[in-house]
Scaffold this motif. Sequence first.
Motif, mmCIF file in Angstrom:
data_model
loop_
_atom_site.group_PDB
_atom_site.id
_atom_site.type_symbol
_atom_site.label_atom_id
_atom_site.label_comp_id
_atom_site.label_asym_id
_atom_site.label_seq_id
_atom_site.Cartn_x
_atom_site.Cartn_y
_atom_site.Cartn_z
ATOM 1 N N VAL A 237 34.651 25.516 -53.963
ATOM 2 C CA VAL A 237 33.260 25.339 -54.492
ATOM 3 C C VAL A 237 32.261 25.852 -53.518
ATOM 4 O O VAL A 237 31.470 26.531 -53.689
ATOM 5 C CB VAL A 237 33.058 23.852 -54.973
ATOM 6 N N ALA A 311 33.018 18.697 -50.359
ATOM 7 C CA ALA A 311 34.496 18.613 -50.036
ATOM 8 C C ALA A 311 35.017 17.356 -50.825
ATOM 9 O O ALA A 311 35.912 17.538 -51.685
ATOM 10 C CB ALA A 311 34.558 18.314 -48.438
ATOM 11 N N ALA A 333 30.550 18.322 -54.775
ATOM 12 C CA ALA A 333 31.710 17.584 -54.848
ATOM 13 C C ALA A 333 31.566 16.640 -55.731
ATOM 14 O O ALA A 333 30.152 16.210 -56.095
ATOM 15 C CB ALA A 333 32.074 16.980 -53.400
HETATM 16 P P1 NAD Z 1 39.297 22.879 -52.074
HETATM 17 O O1 NAD Z 1 40.460 22.268 -51.676
HETATM 18 O O2 NAD Z 1 39.278 24.329 -52.644
HETATM 19 O O3 NAD Z 1 38.039 22.739 -50.973
HETATM 20 C C1 NAD Z 1 38.120 21.483 -50.123
HETATM 21 C C2 NAD Z 1 37.324 21.919 -48.970
HETATM 22 O O4 NAD Z 1 36.887 20.924 -48.223
HETATM 23 C C3 NAD Z 1 38.298 22.920 -48.169
HETATM 24 O O5 NAD Z 1 37.812 23.918 -47.294
HETATM 25 C C4 NAD Z 1 38.737 21.517 -46.984
HETATM 26 O O6 NAD Z 1 39.124 22.045 -45.765
HETATM 27 C C5 NAD Z 1 37.422 20.973 -46.880
HETATM 28 N N1 NAD Z 1 37.512 19.452 -46.329
HETATM 29 C C6 NAD Z 1 38.622 18.710 -46.616
HETATM 30 N N2 NAD Z 1 38.177 17.396 -46.050
HETATM 31 C C7 NAD Z 1 37.228 17.543 -45.407
HETATM 32 C C8 NAD Z 1 36.385 16.678 -44.648
HETATM 33 N N3 NAD Z 1 36.801 15.528 -44.428
HETATM 34 N N4 NAD Z 1 35.306 17.358 -43.998
HETATM 35 C C9 NAD Z 1 34.803 18.541 -44.258
HETATM 36 N N5 NAD Z 1 35.638 19.224 -45.156
HETATM 37 C C10 NAD Z 1 36.707 19.111 -45.691
HETATM 38 O O7 NAD Z 1 38.464 21.996 -53.125
HETATM 39 P P2 NAD Z 1 37.468 22.359 -54.358
HETATM 40 O O8 NAD Z 1 38.090 22.899 -55.518
HETATM 41 O O9 NAD Z 1 36.489 23.303 -53.566
HETATM 42 O O10 NAD Z 1 36.890 20.953 -54.537
HETATM 43 C C11 NAD Z 1 35.977 20.312 -53.828
HETATM 44 C C12 NAD Z 1 35.065 19.329 -54.472
HETATM 45 O O11 NAD Z 1 34.485 19.850 -55.573
HETATM 46 C C13 NAD Z 1 35.899 18.191 -55.045
HETATM 47 O O12 NAD Z 1 35.074 16.895 -54.874
HETATM 48 C C14 NAD Z 1 36.072 18.422 -56.468
HETATM 49 O O13 NAD Z 1 36.418 17.510 -57.273
HETATM 50 C C15 NAD Z 1 34.900 19.169 -56.554
HETATM 51 N N6 NAD Z 1 34.839 20.053 -57.855
HETATM 52 C C16 NAD Z 1 35.811 21.266 -58.053
HETATM 53 C C17 NAD Z 1 35.789 22.088 -59.248
HETATM 54 C C18 NAD Z 1 36.764 23.253 -58.987
HETATM 55 O O14 NAD Z 1 36.450 24.039 -60.046
HETATM 56 N N7 NAD Z 1 37.372 23.329 -58.039
HETATM 57 C C19 NAD Z 1 35.030 21.709 -60.075
HETATM 58 C C20 NAD Z 1 34.201 20.579 -60.319
HETATM 59 C C21 NAD Z 1 34.232 19.696 -59.050
#
Ligand code: NAD
Length: 478
Positions: A237, A311, A333
């Motif tokens: 994201v 994140a 997030a």
């Molecule tokens: P992802 O696993 O692809 O990315 C998460 C990123 O955050 C990673 O790069 C990770 O290294 C980083 N991260 C983890 N812990 C961290 C910390 N403590 N400090 C800083 N960075 C940190 O996940 P994503 O799919 O991008 O999802 C991220 C957020 O978006 C979540 O809250 C998820 O629920 C939300 N979301 C995702 C989607 C989707 O389509 N993937 C849709 C809606 C909402």
Amino acid sequence: MTKSPKSEPSFRESVDLMFNRAVSLMDLPPGLEEKIRVCNATYTVRFGVRLRGQIQTFVGYRSVHSEHMEPVKGGIRYSMGVNQDEVEALAALMTYKCALVEVPYGGSKGGLCIDPRQYEEYELEMITRRFAYELAKRDLIDPSQNVPAPDMGTGEREMAWIADQYARMNTTDINAKACVTGKPAHAGGIQGRVEATGRGVQYAIREFFRHPDDLAKTGMSDGIEGKRVVVQGLGNVGYHAAKFLSEEDGALITGIIERDGALTDDRGLDVEAVRGWIAKHGGVRGYADGTFVEDGASVLEKDCDILIPAALEGVINLSNAKNVKAPMIVEAANGPVTAGADDILRDKGCVIIPDMYANAGGVTVSYFEWVKNLSHIRFGRMGRRQEESRHQLIVDELERLSNDTGIDWELNPNFKDKYLRGAGELELVRSGLDDTMRTAYQACSRVWNERDDVADLRTASYLVAIDRIATSYRAKGL
Ligand code: NAD
């Protein structure tokens, strides 16, 4: 990482507090408020997988928040932080999110307590297939009942394993591919799904900037170009949001916060280069073209125009909310701002684009993928060439008129090229997503501006969403 103080409510309590704040402004029939708020069911599974010469036990969840519409929908998260409270909070947010962007689903969410980075690919496949088996045999994965998608720690690869596992268990189900979304294009996915949530964040910000009265509340000047943006989490994201905002809208990514620290550069960081560095080195440390900050979370407090936590939940809480300087936070997030921090930020005049709207691009394009799977045809296949030939007719006619009348003009080749190209799947997906994000924002903005008792966009979003869910319950009965 900034920890939520113990005194703060849990993630689920935070979501409920925000919900309660909104329903206190509504006139719902007795009992309906409670029915909408509570989580219908949460299934916990503990299963064993034989790995590295021994049986390892994993704990997973699938929570169904509301079945006012079916199937229910929501991602599957792989993280060590997964627990019942978190999964239920995320499932509730899915219910409200789907209602807000008018995708016909109830809310659900799943999670597996695992650190995926500790496993080989073939091990993850075994674990994922076993988890999918446990869920599918209880209809918690099913094209008409419950349709998962990617979330933190999962992506196309895991979705392809889940789809295949379901198909193996349901060999005659012609709609088997629709049991999960976020699949790779070659396995029944749709173009534009990987980028969808980040793309939706970009469309949300663009729509916000199209509303001068709303923008005025932030004190920011017109236009995204040159705005200083700090992003937390350069995963699916965060990466896409940062990439599109910088490459297409001219924003400067002045801070990127990751697990191991943060990078800052007031001239703007190169998102592609940082992403490449993280892929190679597992974090941002050592990246030369920016300043490394050991205490990454402190960069949430950096002076900037737009802060995008992308994140995890609870990162802006009672301990740091008062120090946040950004006049605008876009919750890419789920649940990054706790209920207590929300109050502090509102009082400070910070405008928050809430998660249920800001990150709804993912579920919106998942909906398109599901429809594609059920209709067994790719979007644009029937109409694209027809559209192109009609446009060609106009271009030919214009050129004929020009020749016949002897007037010396010609069509700009760039215009001609764009005009003659019919919309394929990706263009249609982006158009549908853009329309969805604009329409949903307009509904929230209207409530925000027209009602004196609605102080923020989050409350406005809840009001729009809850009203739609209540209407649906009223229409069908309980
Ligand atoms: P992802 O696993 O692809 O990315 C998460 C990123 O955050 C990673 O790069 C990770 O290294 C980083 N991260 C983890 N812990 C961290 C910390 N403590 N400090 C800083 N960075 C940190 O996940 P994503 O799919 O991008 O999802 C991220 C957020 O978006 C979540 O809250 C998820 O629920 C939300 N979301 C995702 C989607 C989707 O389509 N993937 C849709 C809606 C909402």
